[in-house]
Design an enzyme around this catalytic site. Sequence first.
Site, PDB file in Angstrom:
ATOM      1  CG  ASP A  85     -19.223  -3.168 -10.557  1.00 48.02           C
ATOM      2  OD1 ASP A  85     -18.322  -3.444  -9.730  1.00 48.02           O
ATOM      3  OD2 ASP A  85     -18.996  -2.671 -11.673  1.00 48.02           O
ATOM      4  CE1 TYR A 127     -18.750  -9.203 -15.776  1.00 49.35           C
ATOM      5  CE2 TYR A 127     -16.539  -9.630 -16.605  1.00 49.35           C
ATOM      6  CZ  TYR A 127     -17.401  -9.388 -15.553  1.00 49.35           C
ATOM      7  OH  TYR A 127     -16.912  -9.340 -14.271  1.00 49.35           O
TER       8      TYR A 127
END
Length: 258
Positions: free
Chosen positions: A52, A110
């Site tokens: 994002d 992540y």
Amino acid sequence: MKNYLLQIEYFGRNYCGWQRQSHSPSVQEELEKALSKIANQNIEVTCAGRTDTGVHATSQIVNFYSDAERPLSAWQRGVNALLPQDIKILAVQQVDNNFNSRFTAINRTYNYIIYNSATSSPIFAEHCLWENRELDIDKMNQACEYLLGEQDFSSFRSSQCQSNTPFRNIQKAEFIKQGSFIVFEVVGNAFLHHMIRNLVGSLLKVGLGFESPEWIKVVLEAKDRTQAAETAKAHGLYFVGVEYPEFSFKRQIIKLFC
């Protein structure tokens, strides 16, 4: 036609995210522009995970097809010379034509980095989330146990998420303290839009003592985004690894800091 794999690192502050947008700069656009110039033909890339706005990557995996005859060094050093300073190719290799960086992936990793100190750091301000209050990592890790396995993560899914299903399989979710840094490492088959940042926002409430570890289970079962906490800021999140059947790539961000 050959299929090439690229390992990419980028700092996401100046981009609207990975995916190409019509009126905003993106990582994908910059990479495709540089690759197309080296190939002297239009190149389109596929990535393992679409990050994002403001999110970074230490080991994004990309693949593209080209019939341009170029040495591997041209796909790395040549393209890097054309890329901005906040996007670079770390490695390149030719792979089987059936390889797809997105759909061949088994899982993705992540890291979310928290700088837990009474005083903010000018050096790390743009690289991690600053939290000046003490966090209870033991309670945060107790809460993480409720996230494991295949579950409905509707409560941690953004309203803009376009995924057909809210179900995701989380294999690992753990907070690790290294000096003043706290690293949230999460491994899953895939992630929903804003899912990790929404998880971090809620887990911080547990770490600060506003909620119990069991509250995370209650929020999960509610399947309601309004029941979870606010979304954690983007600049602390890093895409750090991908696993494939034949090989894996991982570069933990904290190891680059320390």
